[in-house]
Design an enzyme around this catalytic site. Structure first.
Site, PDB file in Angstrom:
ATOM      1  N   ASP A  44      -1.285 104.716  43.957  1.00  0.00           N
ATOM      2  CA  ASP A  44      -0.629 106.006  43.708  1.00  0.00           C
ATOM      3  C   ASP A  44      -1.687 107.062  43.381  1.00  0.00           C
ATOM      4  O   ASP A  44      -1.361 108.228  43.145  1.00  0.00           O
ATOM      5  CB  ASP A  44       0.461 105.903  42.638  1.00  0.00           C
ATOM      6  CG  ASP A  44      -0.072 105.501  41.282  1.00  0.00           C
ATOM      7  OD1 ASP A  44      -1.262 105.128  41.185  1.00  0.00           O
ATOM      8  OD2 ASP A  44       0.702 105.547  40.303  1.00  0.00           O
ATOM      9  N   SER A  45      -2.972 106.650  43.434  1.00  0.00           N
ATOM     10  CA  SER A  45      -4.063 107.630  43.440  1.00  0.00           C
ATOM     11  C   SER A  45      -3.916 108.538  44.652  1.00  0.00           C
ATOM     12  O   SER A  45      -4.599 109.568  44.752  1.00  0.00           O
ATOM     13  CB  SER A  45      -5.431 106.929  43.470  1.00  0.00           C
ATOM     14  OG  SER A  45      -5.472 105.963  44.509  1.00  0.00           O
ATOM     15  N   ASP A  83       1.341 100.364  45.486  1.00  0.00           N
ATOM     16  CA  ASP A  83       1.668 100.732  44.097  1.00  0.00           C
ATOM     17  C   ASP A  83       3.123 101.146  43.948  1.00  0.00           C
ATOM     18  O   ASP A  83       3.664 101.867  44.797  1.00  0.00           O
ATOM     19  CB  ASP A  83       0.799 101.920  43.664  1.00  0.00           C
ATOM     20  CG  ASP A  83      -0.389 101.496  42.828  1.00  0.00           C
ATOM     21  OD1 ASP A  83      -0.479 100.303  42.451  1.00  0.00           O
ATOM     22  OD2 ASP A  83      -1.244 102.363  42.547  1.00  0.00           O
ATOM     23  N   LYS A 113       2.087  96.561  43.086  1.00  0.00           N
ATOM     24  CA  LYS A 113       1.331  96.645  41.828  1.00  0.00           C
ATOM     25  C   LYS A 113       2.054  97.584  40.881  1.00  0.00           C
ATOM     26  O   LYS A 113       2.577  98.613  41.323  1.00  0.00           O
ATOM     27  CB  LYS A 113      -0.090  97.150  42.083  1.00  0.00           C
ATOM     28  CG  LYS A 113      -0.902  97.346  40.795  1.00  0.00           C
ATOM     29  CD  LYS A 113      -2.383  97.513  41.058  1.00  0.00           C
ATOM     30  CE  LYS A 113      -2.815  98.903  41.463  1.00  0.00           C
ATOM     31  NZ  LYS A 113      -2.491  99.968  40.495  1.00  0.00           N
ATOM     32  N   GLU A 115       1.936  99.143  36.569  1.00  0.00           N
ATOM     33  CA  GLU A 115       1.105  99.307  35.378  1.00  0.00           C
ATOM     34  C   GLU A 115       1.835  98.841  34.121  1.00  0.00           C
ATOM     35  O   GLU A 115       3.036  99.094  33.982  1.00  0.00           O
ATOM     36  CB  GLU A 115       0.717 100.787  35.224  1.00  0.00           C
ATOM     37  CG  GLU A 115      -0.115 101.308  36.380  1.00  0.00           C
ATOM     38  CD  GLU A 115      -0.485 102.789  36.244  1.00  0.00           C
ATOM     39  OE1 GLU A 115      -0.196 103.389  35.181  1.00  0.00           O
ATOM     40  OE2 GLU A 115      -1.066 103.324  37.200  1.00  0.00           O
ATOM     41  N   GLU A 182      -8.685  98.364  34.626  1.00  0.00           N
ATOM     42  CA  GLU A 182      -9.321  99.669  34.885  1.00  0.00           C
ATOM     43  C   GLU A 182      -9.979 100.202  33.619  1.00  0.00           C
ATOM     44  O   GLU A 182      -9.330 100.325  32.563  1.00  0.00           O
ATOM     45  CB  GLU A 182      -8.269 100.668  35.414  1.00  0.00           C
ATOM     46  CG  GLU A 182      -8.883 102.036  35.700  1.00  0.00           C
ATOM     47  CD  GLU A 182      -8.008 102.951  36.558  1.00  0.00           C
ATOM     48  OE1 GLU A 182      -6.940 102.507  37.028  1.00  0.00           O
ATOM     49  OE2 GLU A 182      -8.401 104.110  36.741  1.00  0.00           O
TER      50      GLU A 182
HETATM   51  O1  KIV Z   1      -3.912 104.039  42.346  1.00  0.00           O
HETATM   52  C1  KIV Z   1      -4.990 103.444  42.502  1.00  0.00           C
HETATM   53  O2  KIV Z   1      -5.802 103.759  43.398  1.00  0.00           O
HETATM   54  C2  KIV Z   1      -5.297 102.351  41.599  1.00  0.00           C
HETATM   55  C3  KIV Z   1      -6.700 101.848  41.595  1.00  0.00           C
HETATM   56  C4  KIV Z   1      -7.569 102.811  40.913  1.00  0.00           C
HETATM   57  C5  KIV Z   1      -6.783 100.491  41.022  1.00  0.00           C
HETATM   58  O3  KIV Z   1      -4.453 101.927  40.889  1.00  0.00           O
END
Ligand code: KIV
Length: 275
Positions: A44-45, A83, A113, A115, A182
């Site tokens: 989600d970056s 994510d 994924k 958090e 992280e």
């Molecule tokens: O969103 C993302 O790119 C991430 C990585 C930094 C692990 O969660």
């Protein structure tokens, strides 16, 4: 050979390091896949790296599905992790399962994924029970930036270090097959790694992790200015791209581009008949 959750588990057991990079589009995914990287993360970056937001909080399920599906079309052998965006799983276990299912069915994720530690274990358990592998994410969890008070290293005092270790054990017990760490101090990340039977994938957490992940645009050097301390720039793509754009602009203005080799031909006789 397709990387799967079994590849991750075997890598941990055999001490083979796991590589992961982010991608948000099909051509980048294809290059990462062809380079042999074990796993592609549609992080989600996306929010900061591609969509121009200041953080990840505005990213939606639709954004993740749109970009996730593009990445899936360019991915063959890498394990594709997508994510779960902010508020797609925190709200309830039901939402978590439904949205994880959408990332698999509509985008083609091999795994999702999310958090958080003990507080999201009911969600992890339910998603895994629905047949979807889960990667957990601990340490600096950008979706909690407002609680953390900024993007900074986590687990630096005894209380938070102990909580991080407990959270790592909890997500493993809930069924996560890997955990991203992280911005965790490297000695703590090593201890977490030694305490788990699932692999840890570090970002800014040192060499003691079982694998590493970086944001592809960071490691390609696309962005101008300073990048986080933990980023190693493997290329200077930003400068290369800007130079190419400037050269194009100059050649369009001067008439140097396009030249004969970029044109399609037609006979002079035919053209004369049109006058
Ligand atoms: O969103 C993302 O790119 C991430 C990585 C930094 C692990 O969660």
């Amino acid at each position: 050979m397709k990387n799967t959750v079994i590849t991750f588990q075997k890598a941990k057991e055999e001490g083979i390091k796991i590589s992961m990079l982010t991608a948000y589009d099909c051509p980048t995914a294809r290059l990462i896949d062809e380079a042999g990287v074990n796993s592609i993360l549609v992080g989600d970056s996306l929010g900061n790296a591609i969509l121009g937001y200041k953080d990840t909080l505005s990213v939606t399920m639709e954004d993740m599905i749109h970009h996730g599906a593009a990445v899936a079309r360019g991915t063959e052998n890498a394990l594709l992790v997508i994510d779960m965006p902010f508020m797609s799983y925190q709200s309830s276990v039901y939402d978590a399962v439904v949205n994880a299912g959408r990332l698999v069915k509509e985008a083609g994720a091999n795994a999702v994924k999310l958090e958080g530690g003990a507080s999201v274990c009911p969600q992890i358990k339910a998603i895994v029970e629905a047949g979807i592998p889960v990667v957990a994410h601990l340490g600096l969890t950008p979706q909690s930036v407002n609680v953390l008070g900024g993007f900074k290293a986590q687990g630096k005092d005894e209380k938070t270090a102990r909580k991080l270790l407990d959270d790592a054990k909890a997500v493993e017990a809930a069924g996560a097959f890997a955990v991203v760490l992280e911005c965790v101090p490297s000695k703590l990340a090593r201890l977490v790694t030694q305490s788990l039977s699932i692999p840890t994938i570090g970002i800014g957490s040192g060499s003691g992790c079982d694998g590493q992940v970086l944001v592809s645009l960071d490691m390609l050097g696309v962005f101008a200015g300073a990048s986080p301390k933990f980023v190693k720039k493997y290329a200077g793509m930003g400068k290369l791209m800007k130079n190419a754009f400037a050269a194009y602009h100059k050649e369009v203005q001067s008439g140097e581009f396009p030249s004969n080799e970029h044109e399609f031909a037609i006979s002079d006789e035919l053209i004369e008949r049109l006058y």
